[in-house]
Design a protein around this motif. Sequence first.
Motif, PDB file in Angstrom:
ATOM      1  N   TYR A  22      41.547  -4.345  13.272  1.00 50.64           N
ATOM      2  CA  TYR A  22      41.542  -4.244  14.372  1.00 50.64           C
ATOM      3  C   TYR A  22      43.159  -3.435  14.442  1.00 50.64           C
ATOM      4  CZ  TYR A  22      38.698  -8.027  15.750  1.00 50.64           C
ATOM      5  OH  TYR A  22      37.797  -9.156  15.876  1.00 50.64           O
ATOM      6  N   GLN A  26      44.594   0.351  16.258  1.00 51.65           N
ATOM      7  CA  GLN A  26      45.725  -0.331  17.409  1.00 51.65           C
ATOM      8  C   GLN A  26      46.573   0.916  17.674  1.00 51.65           C
ATOM      9  OE1 GLN A  26      45.702  -2.068  20.219  1.00 51.65           O
ATOM     10  NE2 GLN A  26      43.615  -2.459  20.433  1.00 51.65           N
ATOM     11  N   ILE A 491      49.522  -7.550  18.616  1.00 55.30           N
ATOM     12  CA  ILE A 491      49.145  -6.826  19.357  1.00 55.30           C
ATOM     13  C   ILE A 491      50.151  -6.728  21.303  1.00 55.30           C
ATOM     14  CG2 ILE A 491      47.922  -5.414  21.417  1.00 55.30           C
ATOM     15  CD1 ILE A 491      45.456  -5.886  18.095  1.00 55.30           C
TER      16      ILE A 491
END
Length: 494
Positions: A22, A26, A491
């Motif tokens: 993940y 990003q 995030i």
Amino acid sequence: MAVEKTAVIIGSGIGGITTSIYLARQGYRVTVYEKNTTPGGRCGQIIRDGHRFDLGATIYLMPQLYRQVFESLHIIPDENYKTTPLTTIYKLYFGDGTELAFTTDKNHLKEQLESIEKGSYQQAEKLIKKGYALFQLSISSLLGRNFYHLFQFVTLKNALLLFKLKTHQKHANYVKRFFKNENLRKAFTFQNIYVGQNPYTAPALFSILPAAELTEGSLFPTGGMFSITRTLLSMAEAAGVRFVYNEPVIKILTAKNRATGVVLQNGSTINAKVIVANADLPYVYKELLPDRHSANRINNMNYSCSAIVLHWGLSKAYPQLEHHSVFLAEEYRDNLNKIFRHQSLGSDPSFYIHAPVRSDATAAPEAYDTLSIIIPSGHFKENDKQAWNDLKNQARISVIERLKKIGLTDIEEHIKFEICYLPQTWKNSINLTRGATFGSLGHNIFQMGYFRPHNRHNKYRNLYFTGGSTHPGNGVPLVLLSAKLTSERIIKEQ
Ligand SMILES: Cc1cc2nc3c(=O)[nH]c(=O)nc-3n(C[C@H](O)[C@H](O)[C@H](O)COP(=O)(O)OP(=O)(O)OC[C@H]3O[C@@H](n4cnc5c(N)ncnc54)[C@H](O)[C@@H]3O)c2cc1C
């Protein structure tokens, strides 16, 4: 000074690897430091003399949760890795010599249940339907979301939710309402052990476990559960994540309310903008961080049970065993008391056997067999004086005797080699506090949701956690969810 968009992850368990994907996607430059020479932690693998063992996790439960997390990672089950649905989820052997195949073949299940207790199939259907509705509710409202503040969790709506989720009732008592037969009651509650719990004290919320099994079924990934680790690993490497093995982190450096970096055993310091600990959370608080108060508080929490695991390479095949078999002790309740009250092991314990060759011939050389015997046991305490090796030897004799009773009379003489994991082995190899394999932290209602140690440190606001000992809990599907939730939080916040 921390470099922009860099992340260090401590540990390459399922939670660590998944989080790394993940973050890398990003734009983070991610490095994973793993203390062992191989990845996967409790979802790792051992190969010896052509016999292939899943180190810990063997049951692919709750396939919809895998799908849900994998969809967000663009991993497609049956494209990126192969699975086989198991018609017989497992065969149960009760202490009185009777048997029951937990199966997705409804006619076969009905026939068996009705022969044990008239009307029990309809009762089982009711129990499964209610349990699956609880499962869906618990995922949407309790397990599958981040709680950022106490008042998001402690609301009137959630109090009603916890009531609906049957957190106030004991699982064993709840199931009594559905069946009179003791064996059926055990068949629909023993699954508590998957999360290291005693069915007589765990909340009825955990009726979600057999309900999920019988509703969604159970799969076997070709190559074993390690193929999940391998798939995630290749996705992470493709996203640019760097894995450094045989490199334990010995300290997390902090300054004011930030974690600034980690110190490796080789003496070097690595700075990062974000640090994610996948290693067992209580261990991280106790051994890697300076704050004694939080470490002591977490150390005093409730811990799951442990397991003695025997991996056997055999010079003969035993097709009598199903892919998954569960043997419940004759003195079932006494055995649970030994595990949960005395943190020990009874002389005639319940156990589970994984026989992967049934679905995947490559798990052993031709005409041979590969078996993993998992014997739930107490975890060990600090200054533990128990003779774990003696307990293991006694349990081993009991397992062999039990297997002889179902016709595997010569099994002992065909054991070519044995690899044994005791509670201490789990601690030494994975850094699992108290060797508590199914957590490590327990899953009582005061250690779930907002009450489970959070996936971000309260003080160090760029230090995150992922894995079985933070929210939502233990088991590969929940750990995948943990990685998703932790990544979403990073995030959002960083
Ligand atoms: C015997 C057994 C049977 C199980 N059966 C099932 C099952 O059938 N189905 C299921 O879904 N789940 C099962 N589980 C649970 C499942 O294996 C775990 O929930 C899951 O694998 C835990 O993943 P994790 O991300 O928490 O990390 P872990 O697997 O705990 O990995 C943490 C990693 O961190 C590393 N590490 C620790 N300290 C450091 C350090 N200081 N520096 C660097 N690295 C460090 C460790 O070496 C390890 O690789 C079972 C577990 C066991 C033990």
